[in-house]
Design an enzyme around this catalytic site. Structure first.
Site, mmCIF file in Angstrom:
data_model
loop_
_atom_site.group_PDB
_atom_site.id
_atom_site.type_symbol
_atom_site.label_atom_id
_atom_site.label_comp_id
_atom_site.label_asym_id
_atom_site.label_seq_id
_atom_site.Cartn_x
_atom_site.Cartn_y
_atom_site.Cartn_z
ATOM 1 C CG ASP A 128 62.574 27.577 -6.395
ATOM 2 O OD1 ASP A 128 63.433 26.831 -6.894
ATOM 3 O OD2 ASP A 128 62.340 28.706 -6.834
ATOM 4 C CG ASP A 167 55.915 29.469 -4.811
ATOM 5 O OD1 ASP A 167 56.643 28.565 -4.367
ATOM 6 O OD2 ASP A 167 56.237 30.188 -5.774
HETATM 7 N N1 GLY Z 1 61.348 31.368 -6.468
HETATM 8 C C1 GLY Z 1 62.162 31.192 -5.377
HETATM 9 C C2 GLY Z 1 63.411 31.971 -5.343
HETATM 10 O O1 GLY Z 1 63.605 32.851 -6.152
HETATM 11 O O2 GLY Z 1 64.211 31.737 -4.500
#
Ligand code: GLY
Length: 383
Positions: free
Chosen positions: A151, A90
């Protein structure tokens, strides 16, 4: 319409100012009058931290308030040490919404140094056999080397930006290869998405699709769908590869076909409990921003995407915006972090961030352009 957006914008800035005076840790979710931080045991626990800095930078850009700017600088500097943290996928969320927009909004390019280092750290997670960026690390109990998730599409903007700034094509090339894999592995034929793809990390072959935050392995988690929509539109903006545009259009069409009457998604588009289940206002906010991004690159259909984005944003303003808080508060109510993990009915820092990003797009296109337009469009030749 615009008047609503102006009032929502003022409310968002006020709330951000109050939170700045109260917060001691990076916030994640808001319930029962208080913000909670995310667990930090694993490096990936930081994934939400850039949303708070992103809120501060945008609130500063709208207001010119020196206190918001020094808050934005302070919290952005607190993230700098993560630039060499290869244990999280991330870094894109974290550094794009802190150091990159700091540099763009202030004109001070020294902010970029940490963002660039973070981008080159992130590409260490690329598995060239499966052509994907690895989502999670082995944790001693489960092996994760074969997993990627939808994501992750939102982390690619940092990589394209890094190539734009440096002229070094490696980050952009990896972003494009990852996006191509995600398109095949995570986007279904009907335009819906799976959350996770599980590969054999040695052979690179896809084993299965899974859903950790959605209802079932065959269902469509609404925030994941929104990450995908925004992510593929961004990939098209940087590469002009037609498949990324058609994918973003298909994702948007699926979304349109599954929205409830008030246009704010339930947490999973296929939950059998609809309408007696939870909304996710954060999915709505990310979807609005994804539609705005899609409209920017799809001139032919731009009014369709923008019209829907505007109606969704109006609905958030009318039904999900918290108007009466006197102390620390989220901006939106009714987010759903993870219904399978029993985390829902709260405010979420990313719902708040994307809500302000969306309001910025509609009320101050000049700030929006400065914060989000790529340094140079179409880095790679189209196919
Ligand atoms: N990890 C990204 C979300 O929960 O949207």
């Amino acid at each position: 319409m615009t008047a609503n957006f102006q009032a929502a914008l003022q409310k968002s800035i006020e709330t951000t100012r109050r939170n700045l005076g109260a917060l001691e840790e990076f916030p994640e979710s808001f319930k029962h009058g208080e913000w909670k931080a995310i667990e930090k045991e694993r490096a990936a626990g930081h994934w939400v931290d850039g949303f708070w800095t992103g809120l501060l930078w945008l609130a500063y850009a709208h207001s010119g308030d020196a206190l918001l700017r020094s808050g934005a600088e302070h919290w952005t500097n607190k993230l700098a040490h993560l630039k060499t943290s290869a244990g999280t996928h991330d870094l894109g969320f974290i550094f794009y919404l802190s150091h990159v927009i700091a540099g763009r909004l202030t004109g001070d390019a020294t902010w970029y140094d940490n963002g660039l280092e973070a981008a080159f750290t992130l590409i260490q997670r690329f598995n060239p056999r499966g052509e994907y960026l690895q989502a999670w690390d082995d944790d001693g109990i489960r092996k994760w080397a074969g997993r990627t998730n939808i994501d992750l599409m939102m982390n690619l903007a940092l990589l394209y930006w890094a190539s734009d700034i440096t002229g070094d094509r490696r980050p952009a090339d990896i972003a494009t290869r990852h996006a191509r894999t995600s398109r095949v592995a995570l986007v279904r034929g009907d335009g819906s998405t799976a959350h996770v793809a599980d590969f054999n990390p040695q052979s690179g072959l896809l084993i299965r699709r899974e859903q950790y935050q959605g209802y079932s392995h065959d269902s469509c988690w609404s925030r994941g769908q929104a990450w995908a929509l925004y992510g593929f539109a961004t990939c098209y903006r940087y590469t002009a590869i037609p498949a990324f545009l058609t994918t973003a259009q298909a994702l948007a069409d699926y979304t349109i076909g599954h929205l409830p009457a008030d246009l704010v998604p339930f947490w999973d588009y296929n939950s059998p409990h609809i309408p007696d289940t939870y909304r996710d206002s954060s999915a709505a906010a990310v979807t609005v921003c994804g539609l705005v991004e899609l409209a920017a690159v799809d001139g032919e259909n731009a009014s369709r995407w923008l019209g829907l984005a505007e109606r969704m944003l109006i609905s958030l303003c009318e039904h999900f915006l918290i108007m009466d808080a006197a102390g620390p508060s989220s901006i939106l109510r009714n987010g759903a972090r993870s219904v399978p993990a029993n985390l829902m009915e709260h405010g979420l820092i990313y719902g708040d961030y994307y809500f302000l990003e969306a309001l910025t797009a509609f009320t101050r296109p000049d700030i929006y352009q400065r914060a989000f337009a790529p340094e140079s469009a179409h880095l790679a030749p189209g196919e």
